[in-house]
Write a protein that holds these residues in place. Structure first.
Motif, PDB file in Angstrom:
ATOM      1  N   VAL A  53      -4.159  43.715   0.312  1.00  0.00           N
ATOM      2  CA  VAL A  53      -4.474  42.394  -0.244  1.00  0.00           C
ATOM      3  C   VAL A  53      -5.424  41.638   0.684  1.00  0.00           C
ATOM      4  CG1 VAL A  53      -3.473  40.131  -0.795  1.00  0.00           C
ATOM      5  CG2 VAL A  53      -2.410  42.205  -1.659  1.00  0.00           C
ATOM      6  N   SER A  54      -5.174  41.690   1.981  1.00  0.00           N
ATOM      7  CA  SER A  54      -6.037  40.994   2.940  1.00  0.00           C
ATOM      8  C   SER A  54      -7.464  41.533   2.891  1.00  0.00           C
ATOM      9  CB  SER A  54      -5.489  41.142   4.361  1.00  0.00           C
ATOM     10  OG  SER A  54      -4.252  40.529   4.482  1.00  0.00           O
ATOM     11  N   LEU A  55      -7.585  42.832   2.797  1.00  0.00           N
ATOM     12  CA  LEU A  55      -8.902  43.456   2.729  1.00  0.00           C
ATOM     13  C   LEU A  55      -9.644  43.046   1.460  1.00  0.00           C
ATOM     14  CD1 LEU A  55     -10.630  45.558   4.296  1.00  0.00           C
ATOM     15  CD2 LEU A  55      -9.685  47.255   2.753  1.00  0.00           C
ATOM     16  N   ILE A  56      -8.964  43.104   0.338  1.00  0.00           N
ATOM     17  CA  ILE A  56      -9.581  42.732  -0.939  1.00  0.00           C
ATOM     18  C   ILE A  56      -9.966  41.258  -0.946  1.00  0.00           C
ATOM     19  CG2 ILE A  56      -9.139  42.433  -3.404  1.00  0.00           C
ATOM     20  CD1 ILE A  56      -7.454  45.043  -3.233  1.00  0.00           C
ATOM     21  N   ILE A  57      -9.067  40.403  -0.485  1.00  0.00           N
ATOM     22  CA  ILE A  57      -9.363  38.971  -0.456  1.00  0.00           C
ATOM     23  C   ILE A  57     -10.504  38.694   0.510  1.00  0.00           C
ATOM     24  CG2 ILE A  57      -8.463  36.741   0.318  1.00  0.00           C
ATOM     25  CD1 ILE A  57      -5.791  37.506  -0.938  1.00  0.00           C
ATOM     26  N   GLY A  58     -10.453  39.283   1.685  1.00  0.00           N
ATOM     27  CA  GLY A  58     -11.511  39.061   2.671  1.00  0.00           C
ATOM     28  C   GLY A  58     -12.878  39.459   2.155  1.00  0.00           C
ATOM     29  N   PHE A  63     -17.703  37.772  -0.192  1.00  0.00           N
ATOM     30  CA  PHE A  63     -18.872  38.089  -1.007  1.00  0.00           C
ATOM     31  C   PHE A  63     -19.242  36.907  -1.908  1.00  0.00           C
ATOM     32  CE2 PHE A  63     -20.740  39.875  -4.918  1.00  0.00           C
ATOM     33  CZ  PHE A  63     -21.854  40.494  -4.383  1.00  0.00           C
ATOM     34  N   VAL A  64     -18.243  36.373  -2.610  1.00  0.00           N
ATOM     35  CA  VAL A  64     -18.494  35.253  -3.521  1.00  0.00           C
ATOM     36  C   VAL A  64     -18.987  34.030  -2.755  1.00  0.00           C
ATOM     37  CG1 VAL A  64     -17.389  33.624  -5.114  1.00  0.00           C
ATOM     38  CG2 VAL A  64     -16.900  36.068  -5.293  1.00  0.00           C
ATOM     39  N   LEU A  65     -18.319  33.712  -1.647  1.00  0.00           N
ATOM     40  CA  LEU A  65     -18.751  32.551  -0.874  1.00  0.00           C
ATOM     41  C   LEU A  65     -20.129  32.763  -0.267  1.00  0.00           C
ATOM     42  CD1 LEU A  65     -15.514  31.353   0.936  1.00  0.00           C
ATOM     43  CD2 LEU A  65     -16.718  30.257  -0.943  1.00  0.00           C
ATOM     44  N   GLY A  66     -20.413  33.998   0.143  1.00  0.00           N
ATOM     45  CA  GLY A  66     -21.747  34.294   0.675  1.00  0.00           C
ATOM     46  C   GLY A  66     -22.821  34.018  -0.356  1.00  0.00           C
ATOM     47  N   ILE A  67     -22.588  34.445  -1.568  1.00  0.00           N
ATOM     48  CA  ILE A  67     -23.552  34.180  -2.645  1.00  0.00           C
ATOM     49  C   ILE A  67     -23.668  32.685  -2.908  1.00  0.00           C
ATOM     50  CG2 ILE A  67     -23.961  34.461  -5.128  1.00  0.00           C
ATOM     51  CD1 ILE A  67     -22.844  37.311  -4.836  1.00  0.00           C
ATOM     52  N   LEU A  68     -22.536  31.994  -2.952  1.00  0.00           N
ATOM     53  CA  LEU A  68     -22.562  30.544  -3.191  1.00  0.00           C
ATOM     54  C   LEU A  68     -23.293  29.802  -2.080  1.00  0.00           C
ATOM     55  CD1 LEU A  68     -18.982  29.813  -4.590  1.00  0.00           C
ATOM     56  CD2 LEU A  68     -21.156  29.599  -5.803  1.00  0.00           C
ATOM     57  N   ILE A  69     -23.058  30.201  -0.846  1.00  0.00           N
ATOM     58  CA  ILE A  69     -23.728  29.543   0.274  1.00  0.00           C
ATOM     59  C   ILE A  69     -25.229  29.797   0.218  1.00  0.00           C
ATOM     60  CG2 ILE A  69     -23.982  29.558   2.792  1.00  0.00           C
ATOM     61  CD1 ILE A  69     -20.904  30.034   2.892  1.00  0.00           C
ATOM     62  N   LEU A  70     -25.611  31.027  -0.094  1.00  0.00           N
ATOM     63  CA  LEU A  70     -27.049  31.345  -0.180  1.00  0.00           C
ATOM     64  C   LEU A  70     -27.735  30.620  -1.332  1.00  0.00           C
ATOM     65  CD1 LEU A  70     -27.056  35.165   0.586  1.00  0.00           C
ATOM     66  CD2 LEU A  70     -27.949  33.336   2.029  1.00  0.00           C
ATOM     67  N   ILE A  86      -6.112  31.345   7.557  1.00  0.00           N
ATOM     68  CA  ILE A  86      -4.938  30.675   8.120  1.00  0.00           C
ATOM     69  C   ILE A  86      -3.706  30.962   7.265  1.00  0.00           C
ATOM     70  CG2 ILE A  86      -3.887  28.405   8.554  1.00  0.00           C
ATOM     71  CD1 ILE A  86      -6.730  27.502   9.469  1.00  0.00           C
ATOM     72  N   VAL A  87      -3.860  30.904   5.942  1.00  0.00           N
ATOM     73  CA  VAL A  87      -2.748  31.204   5.037  1.00  0.00           C
ATOM     74  C   VAL A  87      -2.291  32.653   5.231  1.00  0.00           C
ATOM     75  CG1 VAL A  87      -2.110  31.495   2.603  1.00  0.00           C
ATOM     76  CG2 VAL A  87      -3.342  29.444   3.338  1.00  0.00           C
ATOM     77  N   LEU A  88      -3.235  33.589   5.309  1.00  0.00           N
ATOM     78  CA  LEU A  88      -2.876  34.997   5.529  1.00  0.00           C
ATOM     79  C   LEU A  88      -2.172  35.175   6.871  1.00  0.00           C
ATOM     80  CD1 LEU A  88      -6.034  36.826   4.147  1.00  0.00           C
ATOM     81  CD2 LEU A  88      -3.735  36.823   3.159  1.00  0.00           C
ATOM     82  N   PHE A  89      -2.630  34.466   7.882  1.00  0.00           N
ATOM     83  CA  PHE A  89      -2.005  34.560   9.207  1.00  0.00           C
ATOM     84  C   PHE A  89      -0.567  34.049   9.166  1.00  0.00           C
ATOM     85  CE2 PHE A  89      -1.054  32.734  13.416  1.00  0.00           C
ATOM     86  CZ  PHE A  89      -1.097  33.894  14.179  1.00  0.00           C
TER      87      PHE A  89
END
Length: 121
Positions: A53-58, A63-70, A86-89
């Motif tokens: 789950v951590s890998l998929i979410i990360g 990826f989505v945030l990278g596109i949004l930021i660009l 932080i939530v995952l931790f």
């Protein structure tokens, strides 16, 4: 009935499984595979699903945030990833504390699902 050595191996496997996929592999193959315990199995299932789950979410959110930021130029969106990490931790710490205490305490959100998804561990 389990003897103390087997019980200790189960607790050790449970704790080690929380430290990366390498820790999970060591816990499974070196400590758990030949001397299965209920505690070891419980935490190995949880940490396996947590890693997936951590890998998929990360990757997915990154990826989505990278596109949004660009596309938008809003660099502050990266803080969403920080909150997610932080939530995952926190979830990871809750699971680790359960393993240290020798409890079969489910991690929030994924603990119960992992027990059904990986019954052969």
């Amino acid at each position: 009935m389990e003897n103390n050595t087997t019980t200790d191996n189960g607790k050790t496997a449970a704790i080690i499984s929380y430290f990366s996929i390498i820790g999970w592999l060591i816990a499974y193959f070196a400590l758990h595979k030949d001397q299965k315990t209920a505690l070891g199995s419980y935490h190995l299932r949880q940490t396996l699903l947590f890693a997936i789950v951590s890998l998929i979410i990360g990757w997915g959110v990154g990826f989505v945030l990278g596109i949004l930021i660009l596309t938008t130029g809003i660099g502050a969106l990266v803080y969403i990833m920080y909150v997610l990490y932080i939530v995952l931790f926190i979830i990871w710490v809750i699971g680790l504390i359960g393993a240290i205490n020798g409890e079969q305490k489910p991690m929030p959100l994924i603990g119960e699902k992992s027990q059904n998804m990986f019954p052969s561990i």
